[in-house]
Scaffold this motif. Structure first.
Motif, PDB file in Angstrom:
ATOM      1  N   ARG A  90       0.800  -1.177   0.111  1.00  0.00           N
ATOM      2  CA  ARG A  90       0.003  -0.274   0.184  1.00  0.00           C
ATOM      3  C   ARG A  90       0.822   1.324   0.126  1.00  0.00           C
ATOM      4  O   ARG A  90       0.765   2.275  -0.873  1.00  0.00           O
ATOM      5  CB  ARG A  90      -0.873  -0.014   1.122  1.00  0.00           C
ATOM      6  CG  ARG A  90      -1.788  -1.217   0.978  1.00  0.00           C
ATOM      7  CD  ARG A  90      -2.802  -1.088   2.509  1.00  0.00           C
ATOM      8  NE  ARG A  90      -3.129  -0.099   2.946  1.00  0.00           N
ATOM      9  CZ  ARG A  90      -4.195   0.318   3.954  1.00  0.00           C
ATOM     10  NH1 ARG A  90      -4.734  -0.854   4.513  1.00  0.00           N
ATOM     11  NH2 ARG A  90      -4.640   1.541   4.256  1.00  0.00           N
ATOM     12  N   GLU A  91       1.997   1.472   1.023  1.00  0.00           N
ATOM     13  CA  GLU A  91       2.620   2.347   0.932  1.00  0.00           C
ATOM     14  C   GLU A  91       3.498   2.651  -0.159  1.00  0.00           C
ATOM     15  O   GLU A  91       3.897   3.866  -0.489  1.00  0.00           O
ATOM     16  CB  GLU A  91       3.620   2.411   2.359  1.00  0.00           C
ATOM     17  CG  GLU A  91       2.730   2.479   3.509  1.00  0.00           C
ATOM     18  CD  GLU A  91       3.473   1.961   4.610  1.00  0.00           C
ATOM     19  OE1 GLU A  91       4.969   1.787   4.563  1.00  0.00           O
ATOM     20  OE2 GLU A  91       3.044   1.754   5.688  1.00  0.00           O
ATOM     21  N   ARG A  95      -1.232  -0.924  -6.622  1.00  0.00           N
ATOM     22  CA  ARG A  95      -2.901  -0.943  -6.730  1.00  0.00           C
ATOM     23  C   ARG A  95      -3.298  -2.377  -7.219  1.00  0.00           C
ATOM     24  O   ARG A  95      -4.518  -2.280  -7.491  1.00  0.00           O
ATOM     25  CB  ARG A  95      -3.342   0.295  -7.248  1.00  0.00           C
ATOM     26  CG  ARG A  95      -3.169   1.613  -6.637  1.00  0.00           C
ATOM     27  CD  ARG A  95      -3.852   1.676  -5.252  1.00  0.00           C
ATOM     28  NE  ARG A  95      -3.414   2.637  -4.299  1.00  0.00           N
ATOM     29  CZ  ARG A  95      -2.608   2.834  -3.538  1.00  0.00           C
ATOM     30  NH1 ARG A  95      -1.656   1.738  -3.134  1.00  0.00           N
ATOM     31  NH2 ARG A  95      -2.352   3.839  -2.947  1.00  0.00           N
ATOM     32  N   GLY A 114      -6.869  -0.297   0.709  1.00  0.00           N
ATOM     33  CA  GLY A 114      -5.701   0.425   0.315  1.00  0.00           C
ATOM     34  C   GLY A 114      -5.929   0.666  -1.331  1.00  0.00           C
ATOM     35  O   GLY A 114      -5.121   1.019  -1.768  1.00  0.00           O
ATOM     36  N   ILE A 116      -6.891  -1.408  -3.449  1.00  0.00           N
ATOM     37  CA  ILE A 116      -5.949  -2.504  -4.196  1.00  0.00           C
ATOM     38  C   ILE A 116      -7.056  -3.544  -4.899  1.00  0.00           C
ATOM     39  O   ILE A 116      -8.015  -3.964  -4.189  1.00  0.00           O
ATOM     40  CB  ILE A 116      -5.124  -3.176  -3.411  1.00  0.00           C
ATOM     41  CG1 ILE A 116      -4.021  -2.257  -2.787  1.00  0.00           C
ATOM     42  CG2 ILE A 116      -4.729  -4.587  -4.063  1.00  0.00           C
ATOM     43  CD1 ILE A 116      -3.069  -3.214  -1.811  1.00  0.00           C
TER      44      ILE A 116
END
Length: 334
Positions: A90-91, A95, A114, A116
């Motif tokens: 996530r950071e 995605r 997130g 994703i």
């Protein structure tokens, strides 16, 4: 070519590079994404979440196109720190995640939080439906031909893909036996919205593996894979070598009493020995039957460009020709 998969992931071509242990590094993932497909970093090849974060950043330096990360969910007694791996993904701004192994259900909230998109690898229709139910955006349907773990149903893609098309509402890609334009066009005909290639991408210039591995894939035929660990119901398709032959001897001797400890030497720690050191007899490493269709070692771009150009020719020329009875083309292309 536009399909539900190209639209979902924002890619040019409906071709995904599957996550492969000690193969899915930034070099290969970036090359696939730059060529219009979806490159995938193998998350657990990076021993810690911190190392995965660095690999994601390295890939980001090599491409401005979408790429994904593979997360394989292992049994709980040996589970890596998945929340930390997901945080690194996530950071890092990734995605797209390809999940594999056990169900990703308990981690879906964190992935979705997130933003994703999740594509889960499945070897059966029932598992694909479960993936759809828990919120996966797509599935990668793996037939019996695939390298790695084909499940225990022994279902080839000629049956599995049409069955998936009958049952699923979310898009899916075909995996297992995918190597060229013929694979892609056949997968589309059976209801898939693209294809996932693993073994074929190992035999490319950018694949960060020893040349011995690439040469072995070119030299092998479709008869050179073996199924191991069937007695453990953990079936894996691997490329035959002396280590695998010894493993199969042990399996025959032990029969139903086989335990994983009996073959530990032939399956544990093998990938660095093969992929980095080039020791082709080290033991069992995943390889699909598609190895019989690998005859060269092109760049990733050459491979993907060739697939897409040949696919267009197949669709517009050969297949359309069968319907063009008035021009006589059907006779020429049959």
């Amino acid at each position: 070519m536009k399909t539900a998969i190209t639209e979902l992931f924002g890619i040019e071509h409906p071709i995904i590079q599957g996550g492969m242990h000690y193969v899915g590094f930034a070099e290969l993932a970036a090359a696939v994404s730059n060529a219009g497909g979806l490159g995938v970093i193998t998350g657990l090849t990076q021993r810690t979440p911190e190392l995965l974060a660095k690999e994601i950043a390295r890939c980001r330096d090599m491409t401005d196109k979408p790429f994904g990360v593979n997360l394989t969910f292992l049994p709980t007694f040996s589970a890596p720190p998945y929340p930390e791996y997901i945080a690194a993904i996530r950071e890092g701004g990734v995605r797209i995640v390809e999940t594999a192994g056990r169900s990703p259900e308990q981690y879906m909230p964190a992935l979705k939080a997130g933003g994703i998109k999740v594509i889960h690898k499945c070897t059966s229709v029932r598992h694909s439906l479960k993936a759809e139910q828990i919120g996966c955006d797509a599935v990668s349907v793996d037939g019996f031909e695939c390298g790695g773990h084909p499940g225990e149903d022994d279902m080839p893609n000629m049956i599995l893909l049409p069955r998936a098309a009958e049952e699923l509402k979310i898009p899916f890609v075909a995996s297992g036996g995918m190597a060229d334009a013929r694979s892609l066009v056949a997968a589309l005909a059976m209801g898939a919205a693209g294809m996932n290639m693993g073994t074929r991408f190992i035999a490319t210039k950018e694949a960060p593996v020893h040349e011995n591995v690439k040469n072995a894939l070119v030299a092998a035929s479709e008869l050179d894979t073996r199924l191991v660990m069937r007695a453990l119901r953990n079936t894996e398709r691997v490329l035959n070598n002396r280590g695998v032959e010894h493993l199969l001897e042990i399996e025959r001797e032990k029969g139903k009493s086989l335990k994983i400890d009996d073959i530990h030497e032939q399956v544990a720690g093998v990938y660095p020995k093969v992929m980095i050191d080039g020791d082709m007899d080290a033991g069992a490493w995943s390889c699909g039957m598609v190895v019989g269709l690998i005859h060269d070692i092109p760049t990733v771009k050459e491979l993907i460009d060739r697939i897409m150009a040949d696919a267009e020719q197949l669709i517009r020329g050969r297949l359309a020709g069968f319907l063009d009875a008035d021009s006589g083309t059907a006779l020429k292309v049959a």
